[in-house]
Design a protein around this motif. Structure first.
Motif, PDB file in Angstrom:
ATOM      1  N   SER A  95     -24.297   2.946 110.369  1.00  0.00           N
ATOM      2  CA  SER A  95     -24.061   2.049 109.232  1.00  0.00           C
ATOM      3  C   SER A  95     -24.869   2.490 108.018  1.00  0.00           C
ATOM      4  O   SER A  95     -24.385   2.446 106.880  1.00  0.00           O
ATOM      5  N   THR A  96     -26.097   2.919 108.254  1.00  0.00           N
ATOM      6  CA  THR A  96     -26.928   3.386 107.150  1.00  0.00           C
ATOM      7  C   THR A  96     -26.391   4.699 106.589  1.00  0.00           C
ATOM      8  O   THR A  96     -26.402   4.920 105.374  1.00  0.00           O
ATOM      9  N   GLN A  97     -25.897   5.562 107.450  1.00  0.00           N
ATOM     10  CA  GLN A  97     -25.316   6.823 106.977  1.00  0.00           C
ATOM     11  C   GLN A  97     -24.087   6.566 106.105  1.00  0.00           C
ATOM     12  O   GLN A  97     -23.868   7.287 105.120  1.00  0.00           O
ATOM     13  N   ILE A  98     -23.309   5.547 106.424  1.00  0.00           N
ATOM     14  CA  ILE A  98     -22.177   5.185 105.574  1.00  0.00           C
ATOM     15  C   ILE A  98     -22.673   4.734 104.210  1.00  0.00           C
ATOM     16  O   ILE A  98     -22.135   5.140 103.168  1.00  0.00           O
ATOM     17  N   ILE A  99     -23.704   3.893 104.184  1.00  0.00           N
ATOM     18  CA  ILE A  99     -24.270   3.444 102.911  1.00  0.00           C
ATOM     19  C   ILE A  99     -24.748   4.634 102.083  1.00  0.00           C
ATOM     20  O   ILE A  99     -24.574   4.677 100.857  1.00  0.00           O
ATOM     21  N   GLU A 100     -25.334   5.618 102.761  1.00  0.00           N
ATOM     22  CA  GLU A 100     -25.873   6.805 102.080  1.00  0.00           C
ATOM     23  C   GLU A 100     -24.789   7.824 101.733  1.00  0.00           C
ATOM     24  O   GLU A 100     -25.088   8.894 101.210  1.00  0.00           O
ATOM     25  N   LYS A 101     -23.533   7.481 102.047  1.00  0.00           N
ATOM     26  CA  LYS A 101     -22.397   8.382 101.811  1.00  0.00           C
ATOM     27  C   LYS A 101     -22.467   9.648 102.668  1.00  0.00           C
ATOM     28  O   LYS A 101     -21.893  10.680 102.325  1.00  0.00           O
ATOM     29  N   LYS A 102     -23.159   9.550 103.803  1.00  0.00           N
ATOM     30  CA  LYS A 102     -23.188  10.647 104.779  1.00  0.00           C
ATOM     31  C   LYS A 102     -22.086  10.386 105.814  1.00  0.00           C
ATOM     32  O   LYS A 102     -22.346  10.177 106.994  1.00  0.00           O
ATOM     33  N   THR A 103     -20.845  10.402 105.346  1.00  0.00           N
ATOM     34  CA  THR A 103     -19.735   9.968 106.195  1.00  0.00           C
ATOM     35  C   THR A 103     -19.579  10.844 107.422  1.00  0.00           C
ATOM     36  O   THR A 103     -19.358  10.339 108.537  1.00  0.00           O
ATOM     37  N   THR A 104     -19.693  12.148 107.255  1.00  0.00           N
ATOM     38  CA  THR A 104     -19.551  13.056 108.395  1.00  0.00           C
ATOM     39  C   THR A 104     -20.621  12.785 109.444  1.00  0.00           C
ATOM     40  O   THR A 104     -20.337  12.772 110.650  1.00  0.00           O
ATOM     41  N   ASP A 105     -21.855  12.543 108.992  1.00  0.00           N
ATOM     42  CA  ASP A 105     -22.929  12.212 109.936  1.00  0.00           C
ATOM     43  C   ASP A 105     -22.621  10.923 110.679  1.00  0.00           C
ATOM     44  O   ASP A 105     -22.861  10.811 111.889  1.00  0.00           O
ATOM     45  N   ALA A 106     -22.103   9.935 109.957  1.00  0.00           N
ATOM     46  CA  ALA A 106     -21.770   8.655 110.592  1.00  0.00           C
ATOM     47  C   ALA A 106     -20.685   8.833 111.647  1.00  0.00           C
ATOM     48  O   ALA A 106     -20.774   8.276 112.752  1.00  0.00           O
ATOM     49  N   LEU A 107     -19.675   9.618 111.321  1.00  0.00           N
ATOM     50  CA  LEU A 107     -18.601   9.855 112.291  1.00  0.00           C
ATOM     51  C   LEU A 107     -19.146  10.537 113.543  1.00  0.00           C
ATOM     52  O   LEU A 107     -18.745  10.211 114.665  1.00  0.00           O
ATOM     53  N   ASN A 108     -20.065  11.465 113.355  1.00  0.00           N
ATOM     54  CA  ASN A 108     -20.681  12.126 114.519  1.00  0.00           C
ATOM     55  C   ASN A 108     -21.497  11.137 115.344  1.00  0.00           C
ATOM     56  O   ASN A 108     -21.552  11.234 116.580  1.00  0.00           O
ATOM     57  N   THR A 109     -22.137  10.180 114.682  1.00  0.00           N
ATOM     58  CA  THR A 109     -22.900   9.167 115.415  1.00  0.00           C
ATOM     59  C   THR A 109     -21.970   8.296 116.250  1.00  0.00           C
ATOM     60  O   THR A 109     -22.274   7.970 117.400  1.00  0.00           O
ATOM     61  N   TYR A 110     -20.831   7.921 115.701  1.00  0.00           N
ATOM     62  CA  TYR A 110     -19.860   7.146 116.491  1.00  0.00           C
ATOM     63  C   TYR A 110     -19.344   7.974 117.669  1.00  0.00           C
ATOM     64  O   TYR A 110     -19.129   7.440 118.767  1.00  0.00           O
ATOM     65  N   LYS A 111     -19.164   9.264 117.450  1.00  0.00           N
ATOM     66  CA  LYS A 111     -18.725  10.132 118.546  1.00  0.00           C
ATOM     67  C   LYS A 111     -19.788  10.210 119.640  1.00  0.00           C
ATOM     68  O   LYS A 111     -19.452  10.290 120.836  1.00  0.00           O
ATOM     69  N   GLU A 112     -21.053  10.196 119.246  1.00  0.00           N
ATOM     70  CA  GLU A 112     -22.133  10.197 120.244  1.00  0.00           C
ATOM     71  C   GLU A 112     -22.077   8.931 121.100  1.00  0.00           C
ATOM     72  O   GLU A 112     -22.263   8.977 122.321  1.00  0.00           O
ATOM     73  N   ILE A 113     -21.808   7.794 120.461  1.00  0.00           N
ATOM     74  CA  ILE A 113     -21.677   6.542 121.220  1.00  0.00           C
ATOM     75  C   ILE A 113     -20.522   6.649 122.206  1.00  0.00           C
ATOM     76  O   ILE A 113     -20.646   6.278 123.378  1.00  0.00           O
ATOM     77  N   LEU A 114     -19.409   7.192 121.735  1.00  0.00           N
ATOM     78  CA  LEU A 114     -18.233   7.317 122.601  1.00  0.00           C
ATOM     79  C   LEU A 114     -18.449   8.336 123.713  1.00  0.00           C
ATOM     80  O   LEU A 114     -17.832   8.239 124.778  1.00  0.00           O
ATOM     81  N   ALA A 115     -19.321   9.310 123.478  1.00  0.00           N
ATOM     82  CA  ALA A 115     -19.633  10.271 124.538  1.00  0.00           C
ATOM     83  C   ALA A 115     -20.364   9.593 125.690  1.00  0.00           C
ATOM     84  O   ALA A 115     -20.191   9.963 126.857  1.00  0.00           O
ATOM     85  N   ILE A 116     -21.178   8.591 125.372  1.00  0.00           N
ATOM     86  CA  ILE A 116     -21.900   7.858 126.414  1.00  0.00           C
ATOM     87  C   ILE A 116     -21.041   6.740 126.988  1.00  0.00           C
ATOM     88  O   ILE A 116     -20.989   6.523 128.199  1.00  0.00           O
ATOM     89  N   TYR A 117     -20.339   6.029 126.073  1.00  0.00           N
ATOM     90  CA  TYR A 117     -19.509   4.880 126.477  1.00  0.00           C
ATOM     91  C   TYR A 117     -18.098   5.080 125.911  1.00  0.00           C
ATOM     92  O   TYR A 117     -17.764   4.561 124.842  1.00  0.00           O
ATOM     93  N   PRO A 118     -17.253   5.838 126.602  1.00  0.00           N
ATOM     94  CA  PRO A 118     -15.934   6.202 126.073  1.00  0.00           C
ATOM     95  C   PRO A 118     -15.040   5.011 125.735  1.00  0.00           C
ATOM     96  O   PRO A 118     -14.121   5.144 124.916  1.00  0.00           O
ATOM     97  N   GLU A 119     -15.284   3.846 126.340  1.00  0.00           N
ATOM     98  CA  GLU A 119     -14.415   2.697 126.101  1.00  0.00           C
ATOM     99  C   GLU A 119     -15.015   1.711 125.103  1.00  0.00           C
ATOM    100  O   GLU A 119     -14.552   0.571 124.996  1.00  0.00           O
ATOM    101  N   ASN A 120     -16.018   2.139 124.352  1.00  0.00           N
ATOM    102  CA  ASN A 120     -16.623   1.254 123.359  1.00  0.00           C
ATOM    103  C   ASN A 120     -15.647   1.054 122.197  1.00  0.00           C
ATOM    104  O   ASN A 120     -15.434   1.960 121.389  1.00  0.00           O
ATOM    105  N   PHE A 121     -15.074  -0.132 122.112  1.00  0.00           N
ATOM    106  CA  PHE A 121     -14.032  -0.389 121.115  1.00  0.00           C
ATOM    107  C   PHE A 121     -14.581  -0.328 119.698  1.00  0.00           C
ATOM    108  O   PHE A 121     -13.945   0.248 118.797  1.00  0.00           O
ATOM    109  N   GLU A 122     -15.740  -0.903 119.481  1.00  0.00           N
ATOM    110  CA  GLU A 122     -16.302  -0.963 118.131  1.00  0.00           C
ATOM    111  C   GLU A 122     -16.522   0.434 117.555  1.00  0.00           C
ATOM    112  O   GLU A 122     -16.165   0.705 116.409  1.00  0.00           O
ATOM    113  N   ALA A 123     -17.114   1.328 118.360  1.00  0.00           N
ATOM    114  CA  ALA A 123     -17.327   2.693 117.880  1.00  0.00           C
ATOM    115  C   ALA A 123     -15.993   3.379 117.596  1.00  0.00           C
ATOM    116  O   ALA A 123     -15.847   4.120 116.622  1.00  0.00           O
ATOM    117  N   GLY A 124     -15.018   3.118 118.456  1.00  0.00           N
ATOM    118  CA  GLY A 124     -13.713   3.737 118.280  1.00  0.00           C
ATOM    119  C   GLY A 124     -13.007   3.279 117.024  1.00  0.00           C
ATOM    120  O   GLY A 124     -12.467   4.097 116.267  1.00  0.00           O
TER     121      GLY A 124
END
Length: 353
Positions: A95-124
Motif C-alpha cells: 500500500s505504501t509503495q502504491i502511494i510512493e508510485k512504486k507500482t512495479t514494486d507493489a505488484l511484486n509484493t502482492y505476488k510474494e503474498i500469492l507465492a505463500i498463500y496462492p488463494e489469497n483473494f485480496e492480494a489477487g
C-alpha cells in the motif's frame, strides 16, 4: 518451472538476501514487541510525518530516508522480516509503495503474498486491479481467471466495481450550478486546513460552488465532510461556518467531522445520506478529485444498499475543462486504490482502512 514455485523461490531468496532470522510463523515475544513498534512508527509517520534523521538513527540504521513514506514502507518491511508469513505486514508494504508510485514494486509484493498463500483473494484482486491500470492486461486476465476458480461471485462483484470506476473516469465535468429535481442532497468534500485552522483557496472554491448549487436548490440539505483538525477545528466545522455566514440556513447543514481522507468522506457521509434518504446527490469537489470521489461514494452507497443517483459539480483546478477531462495514469491508480479500500480491503489491515 511452475510459476508458483518460481515465485516461492524468489520469496525465499528475498528472505535470505535480507538476512531475515525469523522464518517461523510464530515470532518470539521479543520479536512481536519489535513488530508492534515498527508498525506503530509506520502508521504514525503515515499520518503525521516526523524527524527523518531521528527515524534513521533509532530504527533504520544504514537506510537513507527521503520522506515520511520511506519511513512507513521501511517500518512494515522491517516488521515483515521478523514475521514473513504475516500478510497484513506485506499489504502495508504494498500500500505504501502504491502511494510512493512504486507500482512495479507493489505488484511484486502482492505476488510474494500469492507465492505463500496462492488463494489469497485480496492480494489477487489488488494485483489484478493495479495491473489493469498500468496496462499489463496479461497479468490482469491471468489473475482474474485464477480468482474466478475459487471465488467466482466475489470476483465478478469486483469486476463490476472496476467497470463503474472506469465509467466515472469518462464523466462530463460540470462547472456551473444547476437545478436538480426530486429529493436532493448536496455533499461538499473538505480540503486540508492551513495552520491555525485557516481555509485554503481550494476549500473556499469548493464552498463557493456549494453555495451556488444551494441557491439553485434552496431546500436541499448539505453535508460538509472533513474531520482533520488544524488549530482546534475540523474542516467540516469551518465549512459550515462559512456557508452560514454566506446565508445558508444552519438547519440545512449536516457535518461529517470524522473523515480523515476521501474514503472516510464516503463512509461517514453515506451514513448521513442513509438518514436523509435522498434520491439524487450532487458531489462537489475539485475537478482533479471528483472522479475518485464519485467512485468511492457510489461504492459506499452500494454497500449500504442505497440507490442513489449521483451528479457532480466541480471547482476547476485546471487551466481548461478539456485538460480537466483527461485522466492521468497516477489518478487511475488512486481511484482503484480508494475504491478497493472502500469496498472493505484495508490498506493497512487492522490499522488503517
Amino acid at each position: 518451472m511452475n510459476k508458483k514455485i518460481m515465485l516461492l523461490s524468489s520469496f525465499i531468496g528475498l528472505i535470505l538476501l535480507t538476512g531475515c532470522t525469523s522464518t517461523s510463523k510464530y515470532p518470539s515475544s521479543e520479536e512481536q514487541n519489535k513488530i508492534t513498534q515498527f508498525t506503530q512508527t509506520g502508521i504514525h509517520y503515515y499520518w503525521h510525518g516526523g524527524d527523518l534523521s531521528k527515524a534513521e538513527k533509532e530504527f533504520f540504521k544504514g537506510i537513507t530516508l527521503k520522506g515520511k513514506y520511506d519511513v512507513v514502507e521501511n517500518s512494515f518491511k522491517e516488521a515483515s522480516l521478523l514475521s514473513p508469513y504475516r500478510t497484513d505486514l506485506r499489504f502495508g508494504i504494498a500500500s505504501t509503495q502504491i502511494i510512493e508510485k512504486k507500482t512495479t514494486d507493489a505488484l511484486n509484493t502482492y505476488k510474494e503474498i500469492l507465492a505463500i498463500y496462492p488463494e489469497n483473494f485480496e492480494a489477487g484482486i489488488l494485483l489484478a486491479g493495479y495491473s489493469k491500470q498500468i496496462g499489463d492486461m496479461k497479468t490482469y486476465s491471468d489473475t482474474i481467471e485464477n480468482l474466478k476458480k475459487n471465488n467466482p461471485e466475489k470476483t465478478q462483484a469486483y469486476l463490476n466495481k472496476f467497470e463503474n470506476a472506469d465509467k466515472n473516469m469518462n464523466i462530463q465535468l460540470n462547472t456551473q450550478a444547476f437545478k436538480v429535481n426530486g429529493k436532493h442532497a448536496i455533499v461538499i468534500l473538505g480540503y486540508a486546513l492551513g495552520e491555525n485552522g485557516v481555509m485554503k483557496p481550494t476549500l473556499i472554491e469548493r464552498l463557493k460552488q456549494g453555495l451556488a448549487l444551494h441557491r439553485k436548490n434552496p431546500k436541499s440539505p448539505i453535508i460538509v465532510s472533513g474531520g482533520v483538525q488544524k488549530g482546534g477545528v475540523t474542516e467540516a466545522f469551518v465549512m459550515k461556518n462559512w456557508l452560514v455566514s454566506n446565508g445558508v440556513p444552519a438547519y440545512l447543514i449536516h457535518m461529517d467531522d470524522q473523515a480523515k481522507d476521501t474514503v472516510g468522506n464516503a463512509i461517514y457521509s453515506t451514513e448521513i445520506l442513509a438518514k436523509l434518504a435522498p434520491e439524487n446527490v450532487t458531489l462537489i469537489s475539485s475537478a482533479s478529485h471528483i472522479r475518485r470521489g464519485l467512485s468511492v461514494f457510489e461504492e459506499a452507497a452500494n454497500l449500504k444498499g442505497l440507490n442513489l443517483n449521483y451528479t457532480n459539480l466541480v471547482y476547476l483546478d485546471y487551466p481548461t475543462v478539456q485538460e480537466a477531462q483527461k485522466v492521468s495514469e497516477a489518478e487511475k491508480l488512486v481511484i482503484y486504490r480508494d475504491l478497493i479500500r472502500t469496498s472493505g480491503i484495508w490498506a493497512y489491515p487492522g490499522i488503517q482502512q
